[in-house]
Design a protein around this motif. Sequence first.
Motif, PDB file in Angstrom:
ATOM      1  N   LEU A  34      89.498   2.761  73.630  1.00 54.01           N
ATOM      2  CA  LEU A  34      89.974   3.929  72.894  1.00 54.01           C
ATOM      3  C   LEU A  34      91.471   3.843  72.614  1.00 54.01           C
ATOM      4  O   LEU A  34      92.076   4.826  72.178  1.00 54.01           O
ATOM      5  CB  LEU A  34      89.651   5.199  73.687  1.00 54.01           C
ATOM      6  N   LEU A  47      89.501   2.752  64.823  1.00 55.25           N
ATOM      7  CA  LEU A  47      89.032   3.637  65.881  1.00 55.25           C
ATOM      8  C   LEU A  47      88.353   4.855  65.274  1.00 55.25           C
ATOM      9  O   LEU A  47      88.586   5.188  64.101  1.00 55.25           O
ATOM     10  CB  LEU A  47      90.215   4.106  66.744  1.00 55.25           C
ATOM     11  N   ALA A  63      83.684   4.281  64.717  1.00 54.79           N
ATOM     12  CA  ALA A  63      84.845   3.805  63.964  1.00 54.79           C
ATOM     13  C   ALA A  63      84.482   3.536  62.510  1.00 54.79           C
ATOM     14  O   ALA A  63      85.309   3.736  61.595  1.00 54.79           O
ATOM     15  CB  ALA A  63      85.407   2.552  64.617  1.00 54.79           C
ATOM     16  N   THR A  70      86.619  12.561  68.031  1.00 46.32           N
ATOM     17  CA  THR A  70      85.497  11.718  68.451  1.00 46.32           C
ATOM     18  C   THR A  70      85.870  10.882  69.662  1.00 46.32           C
ATOM     19  O   THR A  70      85.063  10.710  70.593  1.00 46.32           O
ATOM     20  CB  THR A  70      85.051  10.813  67.290  1.00 46.32           C
ATOM     21  N   CYS A  71      87.099  10.358  69.682  1.00 39.54           N
ATOM     22  CA  CYS A  71      87.556   9.601  70.849  1.00 39.54           C
ATOM     23  C   CYS A  71      87.540  10.475  72.099  1.00 39.54           C
ATOM     24  O   CYS A  71      87.136  10.031  73.182  1.00 39.54           O
ATOM     25  CB  CYS A  71      88.955   9.064  70.615  1.00 39.54           C
ATOM     26  N   THR A  87      79.554   2.143  75.792  1.00 35.71           N
ATOM     27  CA  THR A  87      80.770   2.773  75.292  1.00 35.71           C
ATOM     28  C   THR A  87      81.369   1.966  74.147  1.00 35.71           C
ATOM     29  O   THR A  87      81.775   2.534  73.118  1.00 35.71           O
ATOM     30  CB  THR A  87      81.804   2.901  76.432  1.00 35.71           C
ATOM     31  N   VAL A 116      81.914   3.372  70.341  1.00 35.77           N
ATOM     32  CA  VAL A 116      83.225   3.375  69.687  1.00 35.77           C
ATOM     33  C   VAL A 116      83.144   2.628  68.354  1.00 35.77           C
ATOM     34  O   VAL A 116      83.671   3.103  67.324  1.00 35.77           O
ATOM     35  CB  VAL A 116      84.289   2.730  70.598  1.00 35.77           C
ATOM     36  N   GLU A 176      90.376  11.222  66.262  1.00 34.49           N
ATOM     37  CA  GLU A 176      90.862  11.620  67.581  1.00 34.49           C
ATOM     38  C   GLU A 176      89.865  12.486  68.340  1.00 34.49           C
ATOM     39  O   GLU A 176      89.670  12.294  69.552  1.00 34.49           O
ATOM     40  CB  GLU A 176      92.192  12.370  67.451  1.00 34.49           C
ATOM     41  N   TYR A 178      92.125  12.827  78.348  1.00 36.76           N
ATOM     42  CA  TYR A 178      91.510  12.872  77.017  1.00 36.76           C
ATOM     43  C   TYR A 178      90.190  13.637  77.051  1.00 36.76           C
ATOM     44  O   TYR A 178      89.838  14.348  76.107  1.00 36.76           O
ATOM     45  CB  TYR A 178      91.284  11.447  76.535  1.00 36.76           C
TER      46      TYR A 178
END
Length: 358
Positions: free
Chosen positions: A173, A235, A226, A240-241, A218, A222, A238, A186
């Motif tokens: 991330l 990425l 992305a 979603t991260c 994971t 990601v 934000e 986060y």
Amino acid sequence: MRILGIETSCDETGVALYDSEHGLLGHELYSQVDLHGEYGGVVPELASRDHVRKLLPLINVLLDDCQLQKSDIDGVAFTNGPGLVGALMVGACAGRALAFSLGVPAIGVHHMEGHLLAPMLEENPPQFPFIALLVSGGHTQLVRVDAIGQYALLGESLDDAAGEAFDKAAKMLDLDYPGGPQIARYALKGVAGRFTFPRPMVDRPGLDFSFSGLKTFTLNTVADQAQKNTEQSGLPDEQTCADIAHAFQEAVVDTLVIKCRRALEQEGLSRLVIAGGVSANQRLRERLESALHKINSSVFYARHEFCTDNGAMIAYAGCQRLLANQVEDLGVKVKARWPLNELSSLSYNDNKSGENNG
């Protein structure tokens, strides 16, 4: 008995003074996080060199703060393993040389025994026997503890440790090192339920762990998200991260909680100790307290500053072994790998070791 503890197993230089009658007198810690952060992880050679630079000045600061002299030290405890060999050698050589120059005994301490006993420094220490969850960047183990030195391994990670999985997920991330605190921070912004990650090995008997599959899940999540980001940053967006961080943390925490409860029920015990860097995770503490309350069990842990590597835990563990007349010879033999069950038990009644904890 006044013991100087030295911890240099990885990327923190820690020293402390522990008195068998008055408890913890003081401690100092220097972290190398900023040094290694630009590399995304610990660089062993840099760690060793930094320990050389920081250790002796840190001991002098500790003695000054405690208004003591080197001649007031009755024994020296140093981390003997497991850990990075070069880093271990710095603390072991310095500790052994200092003890020799003062004419006092020295003892090499097992790093994970130090973590395991760190909660003994609190006002309400656990009584033996108990189950210990040792969870850090290098270890994820469930251990039955009947006394100091009487350890039975119940389960461990078959691949990545939980802390290592946190670090790798954070890197996916693009979060800073170390990853555990970054993921936790986060995750507070994450929306629960958007993603559901697997809870590895909870659907089969036993107390072993595996986090490599969760790491791969994971990574794939990601990458998939992305592709949906129109900003083409490589990425997800934000939010979603943050949602991925939340789902990842929940999966790790759920897995640890389920296995801890299973270990307590299997062994017929009602006390759990969590120790190591990941034990500082607030979500893990909350979930363990809630889950164990339902089965009339209790959870114990060290204060946050003693969850990561520190000299206080080494000073305490070393004091207990020196009181039992266990000492090192003049040689220095550090151990990069060192199973807990190779440790010897103490000759006195270890239930008293929680007293005078300071």
